[in-house]
Design an enzyme around this catalytic site. Structure first.
Site, mmCIF file in Angstrom:
data_model
loop_
_atom_site.group_PDB
_atom_site.id
_atom_site.type_symbol
_atom_site.label_atom_id
_atom_site.label_comp_id
_atom_site.label_asym_id
_atom_site.label_seq_id
_atom_site.Cartn_x
_atom_site.Cartn_y
_atom_site.Cartn_z
ATOM 1 N N HIS A 64 -9.525 1.051 5.623
ATOM 2 C CA HIS A 64 -8.223 1.225 6.263
ATOM 3 C C HIS A 64 -8.359 2.193 7.438
ATOM 4 O O HIS A 64 -9.140 3.143 7.397
ATOM 5 C CB HIS A 64 -7.214 1.774 5.249
ATOM 6 N N ASN B 127 0.861 -1.183 0.000
ATOM 7 C CA ASN B 127 0.000 0.000 0.000
ATOM 8 C C ASN B 127 0.899 1.235 0.000
ATOM 9 O O ASN B 127 1.512 1.567 1.008
ATOM 10 C CB ASN B 127 -0.894 -0.022 1.250
ATOM 11 N N TRP B 128 0.983 1.892 -1.138
ATOM 12 C CA TRP B 128 1.886 3.042 -1.272
ATOM 13 C C TRP B 128 1.344 4.303 -0.604
ATOM 14 O O TRP B 128 2.068 5.287 -0.475
ATOM 15 C CB TRP B 128 2.157 3.320 -2.750
ATOM 16 N N LYS B 129 0.081 4.299 -0.217
ATOM 17 C CA LYS B 129 -0.542 5.453 0.436
ATOM 18 C C LYS B 129 -0.334 6.719 -0.413
ATOM 19 O O LYS B 129 -0.334 6.641 -1.639
ATOM 20 C CB LYS B 129 -0.017 5.588 1.865
ATOM 21 N N SER C 246 3.780 -2.379 10.396
ATOM 22 C CA SER C 246 5.251 -2.381 10.463
ATOM 23 C C SER C 246 5.858 -3.726 10.079
ATOM 24 O O SER C 246 6.814 -4.194 10.698
ATOM 25 C CB SER C 246 5.722 -1.955 11.866
ATOM 26 N N GLY D 12 3.170 2.028 10.981
ATOM 27 C CA GLY D 12 4.151 3.085 10.810
ATOM 28 C C GLY D 12 4.871 3.490 12.078
ATOM 29 O O GLY D 12 5.565 4.509 12.101
ATOM 30 N N GLU E 45 -6.610 4.559 8.468
ATOM 31 C CA GLU E 45 -6.356 5.971 8.163
ATOM 32 C C GLU E 45 -7.573 6.623 7.518
ATOM 33 O O GLU E 45 -7.820 7.818 7.706
ATOM 34 C CB GLU E 45 -5.120 6.087 7.268
ATOM 35 N N GLU F 27 -4.995 -4.943 10.938
ATOM 36 C CA GLU F 27 -3.913 -3.991 11.192
ATOM 37 C C GLU F 27 -4.155 -3.299 12.530
ATOM 38 O O GLU F 27 -4.983 -2.379 12.610
ATOM 39 C CB GLU F 27 -3.854 -2.936 10.090
ATOM 40 N N GLY G 221 3.002 -1.268 4.298
ATOM 41 C CA GLY G 221 2.987 0.160 4.026
ATOM 42 C C GLY G 221 4.339 0.675 3.607
ATOM 43 O O GLY G 221 4.763 0.511 2.466
ATOM 44 N N GLY G 222 5.056 1.295 4.534
ATOM 45 C CA GLY G 222 6.320 1.954 4.215
ATOM 46 C C GLY G 222 7.336 1.072 3.527
ATOM 47 O O GLY G 222 8.058 1.518 2.625
#
Length: 253
Positions: free
Chosen positions: A93, A10-12, A210, A170, A95, A164, A231-232
């Site tokens: 999600h 997921n590049w967000k 993470s 993150g 966020e 999640e 994610g990251g």
């Protein structure tokens, strides 16, 4: 459980056309690690471009609107992301729930339109640290899912659930293997109740929070963990492929 672990990046809100080189590297490497199913969800602006580059990996969207069309400036419908080349969409999600105050009812509406557009669904759920510390994590997550799970017969082909824990996204923190196993077991139980054990067994439950090359193998070895929502670490082909390799090695074990 579906045969191959599912590793989704997921590049967000990250990425311009300069990121296409990372997508190409992920795609080419995924062709060497067929024991894992690999996908990425770039920002809307890159869906079509990444779709044109990809030969092996799946391409998805990070969200879609709850309506089919209309006067919603700046929003994107499920049909639009499908038209751009997306094959799945991430919905619910944390966020989106927190930053945009999305309710379970809105998420359920999005799911309905996404399914009508032919998209597969990755439905997210997860608790905050405060909820976990109160001992309400399992009840909270199952309530989220009960209000959002689509009533469909082909759930095995169209649905993935992603757990999640919000406090681990993150932050560099991860839930303990015991915590992950317990939550995934509870989610599997709800899927059994909703779709029946035979169908439920084919619905993958991903873990996100993470996930990185250093901890991926341990996490992916936990019972009922069918992959990872990353994610990251998915923004770099090197780190993301470290997770893909770990998934392939777990599948071989």
């Amino acid at each position: 459980m579906a045969d191959r672990p599912y590793i989704v990046g997921n590049w967000k809100m990250n990425g311009t056309r300069a990121m296409l080189s990372e997508a190409r590297a992920i795609d080419r490497a995924a062709q060497r690690y067929m024991k894992a199913e690999v996908a990425v969800a770039p920002p809307y602006t890159l869906i079509h471009a990444v779709h044109r580059e990809a030969e092996q990996i799946g391409i998805g969207a990070q969200d879609c609107h709850a309506d089919v069309d209309g006067a919603h400036t700046g929003d994107i419908s499920a049909a639009m992301v499908a038209d751009a080349g997306a094959k799945f969409v991430i919905l619910g999600h944390s966020e989106r729930r927190a930053d945009h105050k999305e309710s379970n009812a809105q998420i359920n509406a999005k799911i309905g339109h996404a399914l009508e557009a032919g998209l597969r669904i990755i439905l997210c759920c997860g608790e905050t640290l405060a909820t976990r510390e109160k001992g309400d994590a399992e009840a909270f997550v199952l309530k989220q899912l009960k209000a959002s799970l689509p009533k469909i017969e082909d759930a095995a082909e169209r649905l993935t659930v992603a757990y999640e824990p919000v406090w681990a996204i993150g932050t560099g923190k991860t839930a303990t293997p015991k915590d992950i196993a317990a939550m995934h077991k509870a989610i599997r139980g709800l899927l059994d109740e909703t779709y029946g054990p035979e169908v439920s067994a084919e619905v993958r439950i991903l873990y996100g929070g993470s996930v990185k090359p250093e901890n991926a193998k341990e996490i992916l070895s936990i019972p009922e963990v069918g992959g990872a929502l990353v994610g990251g670490a998915s923004l770099s082909s090197e780190s993301f492929l470290g997770i893909v390799v770990a998934a392939s090695e777990t599948e071989e074990a």
